[in-house]
Design a protein around this motif. Structure first.
Motif, PDB file in Angstrom:
ATOM      1  N   SER A   1       0.822  -1.216   0.000  1.00  0.00           N
ATOM      2  CA  SER A   1       0.000   0.000   0.000  1.00  0.00           C
ATOM      3  C   SER A   1       0.853   1.261   0.000  1.00  0.00           C
ATOM      4  N   TRP A   2       2.114   1.161   0.377  1.00  0.00           N
ATOM      5  CA  TRP A   2       2.915   2.384   0.468  1.00  0.00           C
ATOM      6  C   TRP A   2       4.352   2.252  -0.022  1.00  0.00           C
ATOM      7  N   LEU A   3       4.853   1.027  -0.123  1.00  0.00           N
ATOM      8  CA  LEU A   3       6.243   0.864  -0.541  1.00  0.00           C
ATOM      9  C   LEU A   3       6.560   1.499  -1.899  1.00  0.00           C
ATOM     10  N   PRO A   4       5.699   1.341  -2.888  1.00  0.00           N
ATOM     11  CA  PRO A   4       6.035   1.951  -4.186  1.00  0.00           C
ATOM     12  C   PRO A   4       6.236   3.463  -4.086  1.00  0.00           C
ATOM     13  N   LEU A   5       5.359   4.167  -3.352  1.00  0.00           N
ATOM     14  CA  LEU A   5       5.511   5.620  -3.206  1.00  0.00           C
ATOM     15  C   LEU A   5       6.768   5.939  -2.411  1.00  0.00           C
ATOM     16  N   CYS A   6       6.997   5.213  -1.356  1.00  0.00           N
ATOM     17  CA  CYS A   6       8.183   5.414  -0.531  1.00  0.00           C
ATOM     18  C   CYS A   6       9.447   5.215  -1.363  1.00  0.00           C
ATOM     19  N   THR A   7       9.452   4.157  -2.145  1.00  0.00           N
ATOM     20  CA  THR A   7      10.628   3.855  -2.975  1.00  0.00           C
ATOM     21  C   THR A   7      10.862   4.947  -4.015  1.00  0.00           C
ATOM     22  N   LYS A   8       9.783   5.405  -4.616  1.00  0.00           N
ATOM     23  CA  LYS A   8       9.903   6.497  -5.595  1.00  0.00           C
ATOM     24  C   LYS A   8      10.578   7.711  -4.955  1.00  0.00           C
ATOM     25  N   ARG A   9      10.136   8.043  -3.764  1.00  0.00           N
ATOM     26  CA  ARG A   9      10.741   9.181  -3.061  1.00  0.00           C
ATOM     27  C   ARG A   9      12.203   8.926  -2.757  1.00  0.00           C
ATOM     28  N   CYS A  10      12.519   7.666  -2.375  1.00  0.00           N
ATOM     29  CA  CYS A  10      13.916   7.320  -2.087  1.00  0.00           C
ATOM     30  C   CYS A  10      14.782   7.563  -3.320  1.00  0.00           C
ATOM     31  N   TYR A  11      14.310   7.152  -4.477  1.00  0.00           N
ATOM     32  CA  TYR A  11      15.081   7.367  -5.701  1.00  0.00           C
ATOM     33  C   TYR A  11      15.310   8.854  -5.933  1.00  0.00           C
ATOM     34  N   GLN A  12      14.294   9.663  -5.610  1.00  0.00           N
ATOM     35  CA  GLN A  12      14.434  11.106  -5.830  1.00  0.00           C
ATOM     36  C   GLN A  12      15.401  11.748  -4.849  1.00  0.00           C
ATOM     37  N   ARG A  13      15.454  11.208  -3.643  1.00  0.00           N
ATOM     38  CA  ARG A  13      16.173  11.929  -2.582  1.00  0.00           C
ATOM     39  C   ARG A  13      17.487  11.305  -2.150  1.00  0.00           C
ATOM     40  N   ASP A  14      17.714  10.045  -2.421  1.00  0.00           N
ATOM     41  CA  ASP A  14      18.935   9.404  -1.969  1.00  0.00           C
ATOM     42  C   ASP A  14      20.070   9.772  -2.906  1.00  0.00           C
ATOM     43  N   ARG A  15      20.995  10.586  -2.409  1.00  0.00           N
ATOM     44  CA  ARG A  15      22.056  11.090  -3.299  1.00  0.00           C
ATOM     45  C   ARG A  15      22.980   9.978  -3.752  1.00  0.00           C
ATOM     46  N   PHE A  16      23.379   9.119  -2.841  1.00  0.00           N
ATOM     47  CA  PHE A  16      24.354   8.108  -3.224  1.00  0.00           C
ATOM     48  C   PHE A  16      23.699   6.934  -3.933  1.00  0.00           C
ATOM     49  N   GLY A  17      22.556   6.484  -3.419  1.00  0.00           N
ATOM     50  CA  GLY A  17      21.805   5.478  -4.154  1.00  0.00           C
ATOM     51  C   GLY A  17      21.842   4.069  -3.614  1.00  0.00           C
ATOM     52  N   PHE A  18      22.572   3.835  -2.522  1.00  0.00           N
ATOM     53  CA  PHE A  18      22.623   2.463  -2.010  1.00  0.00           C
ATOM     54  C   PHE A  18      21.269   2.070  -1.432  1.00  0.00           C
ATOM     55  N   TYR A  19      20.762   2.922  -0.539  1.00  0.00           N
ATOM     56  CA  TYR A  19      19.513   2.564   0.117  1.00  0.00           C
ATOM     57  C   TYR A  19      18.317   2.641  -0.815  1.00  0.00           C
ATOM     58  N   SER A  20      18.359   3.546  -1.766  1.00  0.00           N
ATOM     59  CA  SER A  20      17.229   3.583  -2.703  1.00  0.00           C
ATOM     60  C   SER A  20      17.247   2.319  -3.565  1.00  0.00           C
ATOM     61  N   ALA A  21      18.436   1.842  -3.884  1.00  0.00           N
ATOM     62  CA  ALA A  21      18.522   0.585  -4.638  1.00  0.00           C
ATOM     63  C   ALA A  21      17.974  -0.571  -3.797  1.00  0.00           C
ATOM     64  N   ALA A  22      18.274  -0.538  -2.512  1.00  0.00           N
ATOM     65  CA  ALA A  22      17.756  -1.574  -1.610  1.00  0.00           C
ATOM     66  C   ALA A  22      16.239  -1.532  -1.559  1.00  0.00           C
ATOM     67  N   MET A  23      15.705  -0.329  -1.478  1.00  0.00           N
ATOM     68  CA  MET A  23      14.247  -0.158  -1.428  1.00  0.00           C
ATOM     69  C   MET A  23      13.619  -0.614  -2.730  1.00  0.00           C
TER      70      MET A  23
END
Lengths: 837, 212
Positions: free
Chosen positions: B161-183
């Protein structure tokens, strides 16, 4: 079932999953086993209180899910809806955090990175060790003048858990440090009024409103908006004044009382009362008062006996008023030109003032301007010429809109709270200010950072700016309250270390090096007055929910800090929270007994209803004693009388604040004043209607009820909007030479041409964190306000001497960057933001 | 059914792995474990699932780049803090209650009930709607043999119900990209897992003629 029962896609899923093997532990498991006690935390209503009012919180299984007003609050505040959100919202500060570069390099960190938000979490022990090490380093190498604490002016209610008190108590055991004098709200008034009328006035009780209702024929609201500002109080409001204002409204409607609001804007109070308005040009209030004074004198309407018996210095003021000193009589014609009124309007108003009983109610916006000292001084003189100071429902007051001014103060004891220690041991570091001053005017902090060692004239003293290295802010948000945000960003780089204690991740946290999470009011037990001025009663403030995440009480933060230099037991006096509350209560019982007020035992109080109502007091007249017996009750001025001319101030020789009030052009002014050709609009940044300064701005659901296109509203009149092609809901850029912000347009006929408003407390939301000049995406008006002292007397805030221009924002709309939930405003939409459910 | 049991056992391991990765910053030991044989095997296994292959590759690349950074543990801790410990717009809320499909009190009540049922509680006073807590709860549901239909309900109600939106935001905001890749990888896995649970249901209860 076997693998062939599944389609090829799921078969590949199975194959992948089966090949995963046993992964090793990357870290601790988030869950541990627990047997929950049966019936743990059933549903209940818990009593609590806040600046917005007393209330009850519905708690189910330890979660606060609903709020209802306190049964004794007959006029509960709408903002109560927003209070629960601060406990759980995404802006909550959850853990101790340290800026990464500061963690690595401490005082040698790259401070230009502040605002860019690269932090790491640390343990409490680590965080407090770092704070302690910094205190030691700075005291040893730079002395007491190197440590500064910001004004904890809007700490949460409660006699025990006072953020400022907890910090001073702890830091004071370690050493001395620079503090502030004055505040952003009423700096000019609180410095000038003691010289003029012998007391602070602004934070004091006013003549009881029942007496105004009974006796007054004309109320003059001078830049004063009680209906907006009485919603909140420094302690827990009882909101009783709203009942009195309701009666005043009825009398206005019946034609029994006239209320004139002297204000360029139709205030909330004016709209509520349906009263009259004198819409003068912004910043011309002193000119108007001079014109009124001249009329009263010229037409021999002024009270010569009152002037003779209760005032000094009228003869020294008169030559200026009549134009003998500068060839310009301050008559109605002269004033009309500046104020944008007709001379006849001014004369009629003057005549009205002496027709019957007149109660002046002075607000504070007008003293938050360049030369802000002049307005309260001149208002006292005007009231003196009317001659009714000290009469029921007459005279002047400067606190009607604040803290329940005009309620009837009860006969109960006023409890003190956590304060300094009575017999403290010598601090670890002796006081060593190295020739610098121990306090600075709060609004001059940025000047201080930029020019350490420079001298400053202030209220007859000469201060020397200290060389501050370490600044601690608790219950304070300088990145909201201080003027000229962009100047501030540059100055902030001078600080070696910034420590902030808060429960919301404000812009001040973003610009800090160490952020410590504190509990909200609702995670603590305490006691507090019901009614600040009224002291109507005493209430138990019960813990609504357990402390969230790793937040700690300020009291515990500082006692732990004191442990590092062996003073924790001195700090706590070996008492825990409830023992402290009981001790404070029992002091109150003793006080009460001495006053003939019997109070129940603490356990009866705390375990019972948790509310005591004190015996009611009697209606009271401000300055009444002075009027009746001026010899027995002299004012706190050198003469004991009202000082129309002040020898003391004259002796200071301040060009911008000489021995009597005068009209001086401010450094920028709309409607034909300096700077108005380039930036024609006067920007008001009054106290908000839907917040307490910057508090509750991060309550996303509540903010969504007033934000426009997700931004802070800009209120603008229809003429000015039309001239700029603006319609309701547009996003505009509001700008001047000092900076630029985005805001959402609200078109309102309440606003005269040339006047716009953005309420202060709108969270600073830079597009590029840490970069001076960047666009503020939410609408912080202090990006646009000037950082200039009112004058050498008070060195107060001149926020309301601000001119701007407004234009429709072109180009792709950036999202709001200050806070909020995961919803973002889509760039091509101008709808109001969706409520986050 | 040995196949389903084995799949369940492995699914629980994968959920547990994600929950530990996202609960808090990785210690030096955690970083070592992240590059050990077992964890590499896990990633390569997930790569076998075509829908996850690119996501795994992306994660592995960020992992290699992350390990090469100077003071990589501290830098990664700063990435974690900036993304999950600071509010928007710097960070992304890791709490389900902050997302549009629900609200904090409601979500926390629902999850608390589940925790009470399964006799579990969060460590460190963490809020019950934190992503890691929900993933750990999913692990518990699997290990305790909760019906797959219930697992799927939980997964959809509390994760998808929320992971896709959360992940989208992570991609936008995670500068380095490790955790957004994990998400990204987590979201992909959860989506595939949901399809697996549906497929199980259909395999055990095939639709009769006339049923959708």
């Amino acid at each position: 079932m076997d693998i062939h029962d599944f389609n090829p896609s799921r078969r590949r899923f199975i194959a992948g999953v089966l090949a995963a093997g046993t992964a090793s532990m990357l870290g601790p498991n988030p869950l541990l086993g627990k047997v929950w006690a049966a019936g743990e935390s059933p549903e209940r209503w818990i009593q609590s209180g806040s600046h917005f009012g007393a209330f009850e919180a519905k708690v189910v299984n330890g979660e606060w899910i609903d709020t209802r007003p306190f049964k004794h609050d007959k006029y509960p505040c709408d903002m109560l809806k927003a209070v629960r959100e601060i406990v759980y919202n995404p802006s909550r500060v959850r853990y101790p955090m340290v800026r990464l570069d500061w963690l690595r390099k401490r005082e040698l960190s790259d401070r230009s990175q502040r605002g860019d938000n690269r932090f790491v979490r640390v343990s409490w022990d680590q965080a407090l060790d770092l704070v302690y090490q910094e205190l030691e380093r700075v005291q040893k190498n730079h002395g007491s003048s190197g440590v500064f604490t910001g004004l904890a002016d809007w700490q949460m209610v409660g006699k025990l858990h006072k953020a400022g008190g907890a910090m001073d108590r702890g830091l004071g055991l370690h050493g001395s440090y620079v503090t502030t004098v004055g505040d952003y709200s009423a700096a000019a008034a609180q410095v000038i009024l003691p010289h003029v009328i012998g007391s602070l006035e602004v934070y004091e009780q006013q003549t009881s409103l029942p007496l105004v209702i009974e006796n007054t024929q004309t109320i003059v609201l001078w830049g004063c908006d009680p209906i907006k500002n009485l919603q909140i109080e420094y302690l827990v409001p009882d909101h009783d004044p709203f009942g009195y204002w309701q009666q005043i409204k009825e009398r206005v409607q019946q034609g029994k009382i006239r209320v004139i609001s002297v204000d360029p804007v139709c205030s909330k109070t004016q709209n509520y009362l349906g009263c009259e308005q004198l819409a003068l040009n912004p910043q011309t209030d002193v000119a108007l008062m001079l014109g009124l004074a001249h009329t009263l004198y010229q037409e021999k309407l002024y009270d010569a006996s009152f002037i003779k018996d209760y005032c000094v210095g009228f003869e020294q003021f008169l030559p200026y008023l009549m134009g003998e000193t500068d060839q310009q009589p301050k008559d109605a014609e002269w004033a009309a030109g500046l104020c944008g009124l007709t001379p006849e309007q001014i004369r009629e108003f003057a005549r009205l003032l002496v027709k019957g009983r007149t109660q002046f109610m002075g607000g504070w916006c007008v003293q938050r301007m360049h030369h802000g000292e002049q307005y309260p001084w001149m208002l006292v003189i005007l009231a003196s010429m009317v001659g009714q100071i000290g009469l029921p429902g007459g005279g002047v007051g400067f606190g009607w809109h604040y803290n329940g001014g005009g309620t009837v103060t009860s006969l109960g004891p006023v409890l003190s709270g956590l304060g300094s220690l009575s017999n403290p041991p010598a601090p670890i570091h002796a006081a060593d200010f190295r020739g610098a001053s121990e306090h600075i005017p709060v609004a001059r902090f940025i000047d201080c950072l930029l020019s350490p060692g420079k001298t400053l004239a202030f209220n007859g003293e000469t201060l020397t700016y200290p060389d501050i290295r370490l600044a601690l802010f608790s219950a304070a948000n300088p990145f909201h309250a201080q003027q000229d945000r962009n100047r501030m960003i540059e100055a902030w780089k001078r600080l070696e270390t910034v420590v902030v204690l808060d429960h919301q991740w404000t812009a001040s946290c973003r610009f800090a090096d160490i952020v410590l999470p504190v509990t909200t009011r609702f995670e603590r037990n305490d006691i507090e007055q019901f009614g600040t001025h009224s002291n109507k009663g005493l209430m138990a403030i019960r813990q609504v929910v357990k402390p969230q995440y790793e937040a700690r009480h300020d009291f515990d933060v500082f006692s732990e800090l004191c442990k590092r230099f062996g003073r924790d037991q001195v700090y706590t006096e070996r008492r825990n929270e409830m023992q402290w509350i009981k001790a404070i209560y029992e002091e109150g019982v003793k006080q009460g007994a001495a006053m003939g007020v019997k109070m129940p035992s603490f356990s009866t109080f705390w375990d019972g209803e948790g509310y005591i109502e004190y015996p009611a007091g009697q209606p009271w007249v401000r300055h009444g004693d002075f009027r009746e017996q001026p010899d027995l009750y002299p004012l706190g001025t050198p003469s004991g009388l009202i000082e129309i001319y002040s020898k003391t101030i004259a002796a200071f020789n301040y060009r911008e604040c000489p021995g009597h009030p005068l009209w001086m052009e401010p450094f920028e002014r709309s409607h034909g004043g300096k700077g108005s050709e380039k930036y024609p609009l006067h920007l008001q940044s009054c106290h908000p209607d839907k917040r307490l300064h910057s508090q509750l701005c991060s309550s996303d659901n509540y903010r969504a009820t007033y934000a426009v296109a997700g931004r802070e509203p800009l209120y603008i009149g229809p003429e000015d909007a039309k001239a700029r092609g603006l319609k309701a809901g547009d996003v505009v850029r509001v700008f001047n030479a000092r900076g630029q912000v985005l805001a959402g347009v609200v078109i309102s006929p309440d606003y005269s041409p040339g006047v716009v408003r953005i309420h202060e407390g709108a969270w600073y939301s830079p597009l590029v964190g840490g970069k001076a000049g960047t666009l503020c995406t939410y609408g912080d008006p202090n990006v646009l306000s000037p950082d200039i002292g009112t004058s050498q007397l008070a060195q107060g805030t001149s926020a309301h001497s601000a001119l701007v221009q407004v234009e429709l924002y072109q180009g792709e709309l950036p999202p709001v960057t200050g806070f909020g939930g995961p919803q973002e405003i889509k760039p091509d939409t101008k709808e109001a933001s969706h409520a986050i459910t | 059914m040995p196949l389903l049991n084995e799949v369940a056992r492995q699914r629980a391991i994968i959920y547990r792995w994600f929950s530990q990765l996202l609960f808090q910053e990785l210690s030096d030991e955690g970083l070592l474990r992240l590059r050990d044989k077992e964890n590499l095997a896990l990633l390569n296994a997930l790569k076998l699932i075509p829908e996850l292959s690119l996501l795994v590759t992306h994660f592995q690349r960020r992992l290699r780049a992350m390990l090469k950074r100077e003071e990589c543990r501290l830098e990664l801790a700063a990435d974690f803090a900036s993304l999950f410990l600071l509010p928007a717009p710097t960070g992304v809320s890791p709490y389900a209650g902050h997302y549009p499909h629900t609200n904090s009190p409601e979500e926390r009540q629902a999850l608390r009930q589940k925790l009470v049922e399964h006799r579990l509680a969060p460590q460190n006073n963490e809020a019950v709607d934190h992503i890691a807590i929900q993933l750990a709860l999913m692990t518990a549901l699997i290990e305790e043999g909760v019906e797959r239909e219930q697992q799927d309900l939980f997964l959809n109600r509390h994760l998808l119900s929320w992971l896709p939106l959360c992940t989208k935001r992570c991609y936008q905001r995670d500068r380095f990209g490790f955790y957004s890749a994990a998400m990204g990888l987590l979201t992909g896995f959860v989506q595939q897992d949901s399809e697996w649970l549906i497929a199980c249901r259909l395999a055990t209860h095939p639709a009769r003629p006339g049923q959708s």
